[in-house]
Design a protein around this motif. Sequence first.
Motif, short mmCIF file in Angstrom:
data_model
loop_
_atom_site.label_atom_id
_atom_site.label_comp_id
_atom_site.label_asym_id
_atom_site.label_seq_id
_atom_site.Cartn_x
_atom_site.Cartn_y
_atom_site.Cartn_z
N GLU A 56 0.90 -1.26 0.02
CA GLU A 56 0.01 0.02 -0.10
C GLU A 56 0.82 1.34 -0.05
OE1 GLU A 56 -2.38 0.08 3.66
OE2 GLU A 56 -0.67 0.07 5.05
N TRP A 100 -0.73 9.45 -5.43
CA TRP A 100 -1.92 8.69 -5.22
C TRP A 100 -1.44 7.10 -4.87
CZ3 TRP A 100 -1.06 12.00 -9.23
CH2 TRP A 100 -1.83 12.96 -9.65
N GLU A 140 -4.01 4.79 -4.69
CA GLU A 140 -5.08 3.49 -4.91
C GLU A 140 -4.35 2.54 -5.87
OE1 GLU A 140 -7.27 7.42 -4.46
OE2 GLU A 140 -5.14 6.89 -5.24
N GLN A 141 -4.75 1.30 -5.65
CA GLN A 141 -4.08 0.27 -6.47
C GLN A 141 -4.56 0.45 -8.08
OE1 GLN A 141 -5.91 -2.59 -8.27
NE2 GLN A 141 -3.80 -3.13 -9.07
N ALA A 193 -5.25 3.54 -9.50
CA ALA A 193 -5.16 5.08 -9.55
C ALA A 193 -5.90 5.57 -10.91
CB ALA A 193 -3.89 5.66 -9.27
N SER A 214 -9.81 8.92 -8.98
CA SER A 214 -8.94 9.22 -7.92
C SER A 214 -8.54 10.89 -7.95
CB SER A 214 -7.52 8.54 -8.00
OG SER A 214 -7.09 8.77 -9.19
N TYR A 248 -4.98 9.42 2.95
CA TYR A 248 -5.55 7.99 3.08
C TYR A 248 -5.22 7.54 4.31
CZ TYR A 248 -4.48 8.50 -2.10
OH TYR A 248 -4.62 8.97 -3.23
N SER A 261 -2.44 1.28 -12.99
CA SER A 261 -2.68 0.53 -11.74
C SER A 261 -1.40 -0.19 -11.14
CB SER A 261 -3.70 -0.62 -12.11
OG SER A 261 -3.17 -1.54 -12.98
#
Length: 299
Positions: free
Chosen positions: A41, A92, A94-95, A97, A111, A153, A201
């Motif tokens: 993460e 960012w 996010e997996q 993104a 995102s 986050y 991603s």
Amino acid sequence: MLGRVARWVLAPIALALATTGLVATPSSAITGNYVPDNEHEYVGLIAFYDASGEFLHRCSGTLLSPTVFLTAGHCVTADDATGTLAPSARIWFEQDAGADYDPVTGEPASSGYPVTGGVTATQMYSFDYRGLTVPDTHDVGLVVLNEPVQSVYPNINTYADLAVPNTLDGYGSGPSARVTLSGYGLTYDRGHDQFITSYRSRLMANTWIIGTGTGLAKGFSVQLASNPGRDGGGTCFGDSGGPTLLYGTDVQVAVTSFGLNPTCTGTEFNFRVDTNQVQAWMESVLQPQGLWAAVDPTA
């Protein structure tokens, strides 16, 4: 291709930076036997901007603490020849993104990528990077976030662990010396064709160390195999700055730097961060800000 997103490619005749921009630019990540990376993460997608807020390029990188982000030197620079640093960045985590980002219209992803969202940063530092001069490329960069990552986050609670100095010297080489790669770059490039399975991603793959002390490595980089045909993976354009992790751990020993093949297969070289020289520089940057204790591997 416009702009710049990823690792350098060392061509037989000339040194060229692998580049891609925001308009109609296919990308996603790690080549070879990759899977979606939901494990790390702390690996983020970082976009850099000029003084007017216009996009410059994007890379990958890792959080070492709530405010310290490690990436490549060629990522934080806006001008390689002078070493001029990019004025600002967004990151960012996010997996996926780039989910629903439209590269044709430029419509941002959910995102906010590439123009809003993420965490912001205005402090960039380079390990005196001045272009790809091998073997010592100085290809390490630091980004200090304007606020802790949890402000955007809140669920992020793990970080990469900076390896103690000289970790790779005793790690060996060959298929048993496995490492894990992660990043948001181009999935696969062969000739003029770019193959995409996802878009910006975070993907991950495993590979192994070829060596650290010879050829273009000379102790400054770690040379990695990048052959999907032997159950290995590798990095491609956009993965620059992403981590090389000891297999099965969060211990980071290098950042994605450059490769020898423009098709993102074959040999690649990731710049080591487990050296006394790199960590002394990191300490010189972070200690005055009270940020070194959180990432010091010898503490």
